[in-house]
Enzyme design. Structure first.
Site, PDB file in Angstrom:
ATOM      1  N   HIS A  10       0.825  -1.199   0.000  1.00  0.00           N
ATOM      2  CA  HIS A  10       0.000   0.000   0.000  1.00  0.00           C
ATOM      3  C   HIS A  10       0.866   1.259   0.000  1.00  0.00           C
ATOM      4  CE1 HIS A  10      -2.750   2.800   2.416  1.00  0.00           C
ATOM      5  NE2 HIS A  10      -3.319   2.660   1.232  1.00  0.00           N
ATOM      6  N   ARG A  11       0.775   2.028  -1.090  1.00  0.00           N
ATOM      7  CA  ARG A  11       1.638   3.219  -1.282  1.00  0.00           C
ATOM      8  C   ARG A  11       3.110   2.797  -1.281  1.00  0.00           C
ATOM      9  NH1 ARG A  11      -1.479   7.320   3.027  1.00  0.00           N
ATOM     10  NH2 ARG A  11      -3.559   6.496   2.616  1.00  0.00           N
ATOM     11  N   GLU A  37       0.694  -0.724  -4.842  1.00  0.00           N
ATOM     12  CA  GLU A  37      -0.345   0.278  -5.092  1.00  0.00           C
ATOM     13  C   GLU A  37       0.255   1.668  -4.936  1.00  0.00           C
ATOM     14  OE1 GLU A  37      -3.776   2.948  -3.521  1.00  0.00           O
ATOM     15  OE2 GLU A  37      -1.896   2.418  -2.537  1.00  0.00           O
ATOM     16  N   ASP A  39      -0.793   6.095  -5.624  1.00  0.00           N
ATOM     17  CA  ASP A  39      -1.864   7.068  -5.856  1.00  0.00           C
ATOM     18  C   ASP A  39      -1.362   8.124  -6.829  1.00  0.00           C
ATOM     19  OD1 ASP A  39      -3.626   6.124  -3.557  1.00  0.00           O
ATOM     20  OD2 ASP A  39      -1.762   6.605  -2.504  1.00  0.00           O
ATOM     21  N   HIS A  51      -0.358  10.839  -2.412  1.00  0.00           N
ATOM     22  CA  HIS A  51      -1.698  10.489  -1.948  1.00  0.00           C
ATOM     23  C   HIS A  51      -2.615  11.689  -1.772  1.00  0.00           C
ATOM     24  CE1 HIS A  51      -4.825   9.527   1.029  1.00  0.00           C
ATOM     25  NE2 HIS A  51      -4.832   8.338   0.455  1.00  0.00           N
ATOM     26  N   GLU A 103      -3.992   4.067  -8.486  1.00  0.00           N
ATOM     27  CA  GLU A 103      -5.251   4.638  -8.011  1.00  0.00           C
ATOM     28  C   GLU A 103      -5.384   6.080  -8.500  1.00  0.00           C
ATOM     29  OE1 GLU A 103      -6.076   4.624  -3.751  1.00  0.00           O
ATOM     30  OE2 GLU A 103      -7.731   6.021  -4.140  1.00  0.00           O
ATOM     31  N   LYS A 105      -6.618   9.522  -8.265  1.00  0.00           N
ATOM     32  CA  LYS A 105      -7.145  10.319  -7.153  1.00  0.00           C
ATOM     33  C   LYS A 105      -7.818  11.604  -7.594  1.00  0.00           C
ATOM     34  CE  LYS A 105      -5.995   8.426  -3.101  1.00  0.00           C
ATOM     35  NZ  LYS A 105      -7.097   7.790  -2.346  1.00  0.00           N
ATOM     36  N   ASP A 222       0.502  -1.872   4.448  1.00  0.00           N
ATOM     37  CA  ASP A 222       1.730  -1.065   4.535  1.00  0.00           C
ATOM     38  C   ASP A 222       2.926  -1.988   4.769  1.00  0.00           C
ATOM     39  OD1 ASP A 222      -0.077   1.023   4.441  1.00  0.00           O
ATOM     40  OD2 ASP A 222       0.093   1.524   6.573  1.00  0.00           O
TER      41      ASP A 222
HETATM   42  O1  G3P Z   1      -6.327   1.424  -3.018  1.00  0.00           O
HETATM   43  C1  G3P Z   1      -6.470   1.094  -1.672  1.00  0.00           C
HETATM   44  C2  G3P Z   1      -6.255   2.297  -0.798  1.00  0.00           C
HETATM   45  O2  G3P Z   1      -5.073   2.935  -1.225  1.00  0.00           O
HETATM   46  C3  G3P Z   1      -7.393   3.274  -0.840  1.00  0.00           C
HETATM   47  O3  G3P Z   1      -7.290   4.285   0.133  1.00  0.00           O
HETATM   48  O4  G3P Z   1      -6.737   6.529   0.938  1.00  0.00           O
HETATM   49  O5  G3P Z   1      -5.019   4.762   1.033  1.00  0.00           O
HETATM   50  O6  G3P Z   1      -5.672   5.742  -1.147  1.00  0.00           O
HETATM   51  P1  G3P Z   1      -6.128   5.359   0.233  1.00  0.00           P
HETATM   52 MG    MG Z   2      -4.539   4.522  -2.528  1.00  0.00          MG
END
Ligand code: G3P
Ligand code: MG
Length: 238
Positions: A10-11, A37, A39, A51, A103, A105, A222
């Site tokens: 995540h990120r 992943e 953003d 993000h 993702e 945004k 994470d």
């Molecule tokens: O894509 C999963 C997650 O990243 C969505 O929430 O706010 O962390 O971008 P956020």
């Molecule tokens: Mg995200």
């Protein structure tokens, strides 16, 4: 419970390195993640990997990402001396060593991402290694029309009865519900429609165990190594 549970860093491996940086991406790959992943926002016509809409939390800059120049964004420290990467740089860094979930945004990211990814596919990028997701399902549908070869994932911040049906009718590959909202019934309904279920964000062992037990096919974390460790623990001896 699936022994094929996928991990999505995540990120990047943001539990270890500054989120959405090349450093976090390298760390995720070193930890053996399946997917990464990131953003994306748009700044000066370029897709940048960050993000928030604003710069304060993750950089030493100020103001809104879309109102600042690309040159200003690139002058900032995104943590440990890292720059805010462009999406091109992230694609080049990953180089098919992991899947990449992008993702969207912000407004107009869909056209820029479709344009970039279609060009990369012509240069040899495997479309199956990419998933484009968004909480904004109209944005996702527009992306889908512009780049039909690329898989899409519908992010769900809250579950409502029509969510899985929507994801199917918009020809998504996957649905990405918030962890707290994942239920066994939802996972079943999504699977019945042929959708993968990737839930976010599972950072502790109990969270990972619970989401896997409810039927998730993959988890954003994470700490992608924790998802891998859990998967290995349920596989048992071969
Ligand atoms: O894509 C999963 C997650 O990243 C969505 O929430 O706010 O962390 O971008 P956020
Ligand atoms: Mg995200």
């Amino acid at each position: 419970m699936k022994s094929s549970l996928l991990c999505f860093a995540h990120r990047g491996a943001s539990g270890y390195e500054p989120e959405n940086t090349l450093r976090a991406i390298e760390k995720a790959i070193a930890l053996g993640t399946d997917w990464i992943e990131v953003d994306v926002h748009l700044a000066g016509g370029r897709l940048v990997v960050i993000h928030d809409e604003t710069l304060e939390r993750t950089t030493d800059g100020t103001g809104s990402v879309r109102e600042r120049s690309f040159a200003y964004l690139r002058s900032l420290d995104a943590g440990k001396g890292e720059k805010i990467p462009t999406l091109e740089e992230v694609l080049a860094a990953v180089r098919s060593r992991a899947g990449l979930n992008i993702e969207l945004k912000a407004p107009r990211t869909e056209a820029a991402a479709a344009h970039l990814l279609e060009a990369e596919i012509k240069r040899g990028l495997d479309p199956e290694g990419i998933i484009v997701s968004s909480f904004d399902h109209r944005r996702l549908s527009r992306f889908r029309r512009l780049a039909p070869a690329i898989r899409t994932g519908a992010l769900l911040g809250r579950i409502h009865p029509g969510a899985a049906a929507f994801a199917e009718s918009s020809r998504c590959f996957s649905v990405h519900p918030a962890l707290g909202l994942l239920t066994r019934e939802f996972a079943r309904a999504a699977h019945a429609r042929g959708l993968r279920v990737y839930a976010y964000t599972a950072n502790t062992e109990p969270e990972i165990r619970r989401a896997a037990g409810l039927g998730a096919d993959g988890l954003f974390s994470d700490f992608p190594d924790r998802v891998r460790a859990f998967r290995d623990s349920i596989r048992g001896p071969i």
